[in-house]
Motif scaffolding. Structure first.
Motif, PDB file in Angstrom:
ATOM      1  N   GLU A 159      32.993  50.207  36.392  1.00 31.20           N
ATOM      2  CA  GLU A 159      34.183  49.392  36.169  1.00 31.20           C
ATOM      3  C   GLU A 159      35.229  50.247  35.463  1.00 31.20           C
ATOM      4  OE1 GLU A 159      33.176  45.920  33.950  1.00 31.20           O
ATOM      5  OE2 GLU A 159      31.607  45.289  35.350  1.00 31.20           O
ATOM      6  N   ARG A 161      39.483  50.292  34.307  1.00 33.44           N
ATOM      7  CA  ARG A 161      40.688  49.480  34.144  1.00 33.44           C
ATOM      8  C   ARG A 161      41.855  50.304  33.601  1.00 33.44           C
ATOM      9  NH1 ARG A 161      36.360  46.399  32.835  1.00 33.44           N
ATOM     10  NH2 ARG A 161      36.313  44.230  33.594  1.00 33.44           N
ATOM     11  N   GLU A 163      45.047  48.606  32.363  1.00 33.16           N
ATOM     12  CA  GLU A 163      45.695  47.311  32.155  1.00 33.16           C
ATOM     13  C   GLU A 163      46.766  47.417  31.078  1.00 33.16           C
ATOM     14  OE1 GLU A 163      42.061  44.258  33.260  1.00 33.16           O
ATOM     15  OE2 GLU A 163      42.243  44.981  31.191  1.00 33.16           O
ATOM     16  N   ASP A 223      49.308  43.077  39.756  1.00 35.06           N
ATOM     17  CA  ASP A 223      47.957  42.700  39.315  1.00 35.06           C
ATOM     18  C   ASP A 223      47.025  42.884  40.510  1.00 35.06           C
ATOM     19  OD1 ASP A 223      45.845  41.778  37.816  1.00 35.06           O
ATOM     20  OD2 ASP A 223      46.374  39.667  38.008  1.00 35.06           O
ATOM     21  N   THR A 224      46.262  43.961  40.514  1.00 33.56           N
ATOM     22  CA  THR A 224      45.472  44.333  41.691  1.00 33.56           C
ATOM     23  C   THR A 224      44.043  44.663  41.294  1.00 33.56           C
ATOM     24  OG1 THR A 224      47.358  45.102  42.986  1.00 33.56           O
ATOM     25  CG2 THR A 224      45.233  46.077  43.509  1.00 33.56           C
ATOM     26  N   PHE A 225      43.112  44.224  42.126  1.00 35.33           N
ATOM     27  CA  PHE A 225      41.683  44.514  41.964  1.00 35.33           C
ATOM     28  C   PHE A 225      41.181  45.177  43.242  1.00 35.33           C
ATOM     29  CE2 PHE A 225      37.373  42.945  43.109  1.00 35.33           C
ATOM     30  CZ  PHE A 225      36.643  43.658  42.174  1.00 35.33           C
ATOM     31  N   HIS A 237      34.355  48.820  40.662  1.00 39.07           N
ATOM     32  CA  HIS A 237      35.281  47.708  40.490  1.00 39.07           C
ATOM     33  C   HIS A 237      36.460  48.222  39.679  1.00 39.07           C
ATOM     34  CE1 HIS A 237      32.012  44.376  41.137  1.00 39.07           C
ATOM     35  NE2 HIS A 237      32.206  45.145  42.191  1.00 39.07           N
ATOM     36  N   TYR A 239      40.488  47.886  38.321  1.00 36.48           N
ATOM     37  CA  TYR A 239      41.532  46.919  37.962  1.00 36.48           C
ATOM     38  C   TYR A 239      42.779  47.663  37.511  1.00 36.48           C
ATOM     39  CZ  TYR A 239      37.380  43.884  37.392  1.00 36.48           C
ATOM     40  OH  TYR A 239      36.187  43.198  37.572  1.00 36.48           O
ATOM     41  N   SER A 241      46.749  46.482  36.247  1.00 37.60           N
ATOM     42  CA  SER A 241      47.514  45.272  35.979  1.00 37.60           C
ATOM     43  C   SER A 241      48.608  45.518  34.952  1.00 37.60           C
ATOM     44  CB  SER A 241      46.588  44.161  35.475  1.00 37.60           C
ATOM     45  OG  SER A 241      47.317  42.982  35.195  1.00 37.60           O
TER      46      SER A 241
END
Length: 360
Positions: A159, A161, A163, A223-225, A237, A239, A241
């Protein structure tokens, strides 16, 4: 860093663009690299011209790429740090002028364009490198170390991110809805998280994405995954954002032996923005921000143990570029790798549009 061989002058660099990428990342890192000299900055903005001369008194400033290419014979490297839509035409022009080129990410809007650039560079025998500085983030270097030590066992899920909390759009080409601008977070921050996932876990077989425009007045995805299935079975995964009111961990990596959780961003960008330059202690972060490695309990309640973060090292990139130009060595990030990441980004865009899983 590589030094300039005795009797050899530094390689002269022309930098196109002096916005965020040019002024915060490229110019400071170029000037901090032995063997490179920032010769010319291209920007049509008078205030940015003045800023460049104030920060680097020996630099020339010109308003257009034409003025730069008129002096192509006096330069040794072109760096393209201008808006995304200009990357391919400017890189093409540099290669056709016989000059090696570094292009900020994303190198192009499509994988096909990236491969065409790579073919042109190979045909001309010139270096073409893509600036993927996040390969030298502190958390990424730490994770690579843990993987090399088999501290996590078989990785099951990665994962990642990037963000932010920016509830009001800032405007500009990065947030434009015009496809020609190649804006939006998928291609901006997504270029980083996808590249890191590919470097860590290899080729991707399936891509699923959700991409949303949430903020009033925004035009491009904010905002994208992205979910990736790697050929080796790892699931990533990812992220990105601008609308995260509470920021998640930068990395959460789960394996058969242990997990690694790391919060906070690498400190190098903030340091560069503040005008700091590479030197002793560069890239180091406070121990309070170190991640945790362990199993069976949340790191927030003391699970696992503190894992010292490896110092980030953006200067490695341009040192490797200088070495490649001097000695003919490999590019630190070649266009083929960038094209593979664009394959994934294009698939993510199709997946988000169609609500489907895309097989590569």
């Amino acid at each position: 860093m590589t030094g300039t061989p005795p009797g050899n002058p530094p390689l002269r660099v022309g930098l196109v663009g002096y916005g965020l990428a040019g002024s915060v990342f490229h110019a400071p890192l170029i000037t901090a690299t032995e063997g490179l000299a920032l010769d010319t900055v291209v920007t049509s903005n008078p205030e940015r011209q003045q800023q460049a001369r104030a920060e680097f008194p020996d630099v020339r400033t010109v308003a257009t790429p034409d003025e730069l290419f008129d002096r192509a014979g006096e330069l040794d490297l072109i760096v393209v740090a201008s808006p995304n839509k200009t990357h391919v035409p400017l890189a093409t022009r540099a290669l056709e002028a016989g000059l090696p080129v570094v292009v900020d990410k994303p190198v192009a809007g499509t994988a096909a364009e990236a491969r065409e650039l790579a073919a042109l560079a190979e045909e001309r025998g010139l270096l073409l490198s893509v600036f993927q500085n996040r390969r030298w983030d502190n958390d990424f270097l730490t994770l690579r170390k843990l993987l090399a030590e088999d501290a996590l066992g078989d990785v099951w899920r990665f994962e990642s991110r990037f963000e932010r909390w920016r509830p009001k759009p800032k405007g500009g080409w990065r947030e434009s809805g015009d496809p020609a601008e190649i804006g939006g977070l998928l291609y901006d921050l997504g270029s980083h998280v996808v590249d890191q996932a590919l470097v860590l876990f290899g080729p991707v077989t399936q891509v699923y994405a959700e991409s949303v425009v949430r903020r009033a007045g925004a035009e491009a995805d904010d905002d994208t995954f992205i979910a990736l299935t790697h050929a080796n079975g790892v699931r990533s995964h990812l992220y990105v954002s601008s609308t995260a009111a509470q920021l998640g961990p930068r990395f959460r990596v789960l394996g058969s032996k242990a997990g690694y959780v790391k919060h906070g961003l690498d400190p190098q960008e903030a340091a560069l923005r503040e005008g700091k330059r590479p030197g002793p202690g560069w890239g180091e972060e406070d121990e309070s921000l170190w991640g945790r490695l362990g199993s069976g309990e949340s790191p927030l309640t003391g699970g696992g143990h503190v894992e010292a973060t490896v110092a980030g090292d953006y200067p490695v990139y341009y040192a490797a570029v200088a070495k490649a130009l001097r000695e003919g060595g490999p590019s630190p990030v070649d266009a083929g790798e960038a094209a593979a990441a664009l394959d994934v980004l294009e698939a993510a865009r199709r997946s988000a549009r169609d609500g489907s899983v895309v097989t590569l």
